[in-house]
Write an enzyme that holds these catalytic residues in place. Structure first.
Site, PDB file in Angstrom:
ATOM      1  CG  HIS A  52      -1.997  -0.978   1.216  1.00 52.09           C
ATOM      2  ND1 HIS A  52      -3.166  -0.792   1.904  1.00 52.09           N
ATOM      3  CD2 HIS A  52      -2.113  -2.177   0.592  1.00 52.09           C
ATOM      4  CE1 HIS A  52      -3.969  -1.827   1.711  1.00 52.09           C
ATOM      5  NE2 HIS A  52      -3.349  -2.684   0.924  1.00 52.09           N
ATOM      6  CD  GLU A  54      -2.178   4.257   2.929  1.00 56.26           C
ATOM      7  OE1 GLU A  54      -3.371   4.475   3.196  1.00 56.26           O
ATOM      8  OE2 GLU A  54      -1.811   3.397   2.090  1.00 56.26           O
ATOM      9  CB  CYS A  82      -6.958  -0.190   4.894  1.00 57.06           C
ATOM     10  SG  CYS A  82      -5.240  -0.773   4.911  1.00 57.06           S
TER      11      CYS A  82
END
Length: 149
Positions: A52, A54, A82
């Protein structure tokens, strides 16, 4: 601090994800007023469920600063993190997260859960939401419209 300028850089990272058919989510990490790390979704290209934006940006920032504690850093990301990524924000002791669009289906920074501000955890992250929300949300909608054909 110029939230809009840094979020524009995160949106540019999102375009890099879309270029290799990943969900267009981008992130940048800012330290002392400068971008020190970037990331964009790479799940498809890396065949990695944890790739991801991030997480990739946090890993890169830790490498630049040569430490895992990022309490004096701000992460800008185009979509609400998430649960996995929200947990990573807490574990990295991140100072602030700024995100563009809410994620009502998987968001863990206010939509479904609020992991970074949970007082039961040993660290809380400052949260700023809605910076360039509409351009980020529209980019995501366009991506999924194109995939559905």
């Amino acid at each position: 601090m110029d939230h809009v300028g840094f979020m524009e850089q995160a949106l540019a990272e999102a375009e890099a994800a879309a270029a290799h058919d990943d969900v267009p989510i981008g992130a940048v990490v800012v330290h002392d007023g400068a971008v020190i790390a970037t990331g964009h979704n790479r799940r498809e290209v890396d065949r990695d469920p944890t790739a991801h934006a991030e997480l990739l940006a946090l890993r890169a920032a830790s490498g630049v600063l040569d430490r895992w504690r990022l309490d004096d850093c701000t992460l800008y990301v185009t979509l609400e993190p998430c649960t996995m990524c929200a947990g990573a924000l807490v574990l990295a002791r991140l100072g602030t997260v700024v995100f563009a669009a809410d994620d009502p289906k998987a968001g863990a920074v206010g939509a479904l859960y609020d992991v970074p501000r949970d007082p039961r955890l040993n660290h809380q992250v400052t949260v700023v939401r809605g910076v360039l929300e509409e351009p980020a949300a529209e980019r995501l909608r366009a991506f999924f419209r194109a995939r559905r054909g």
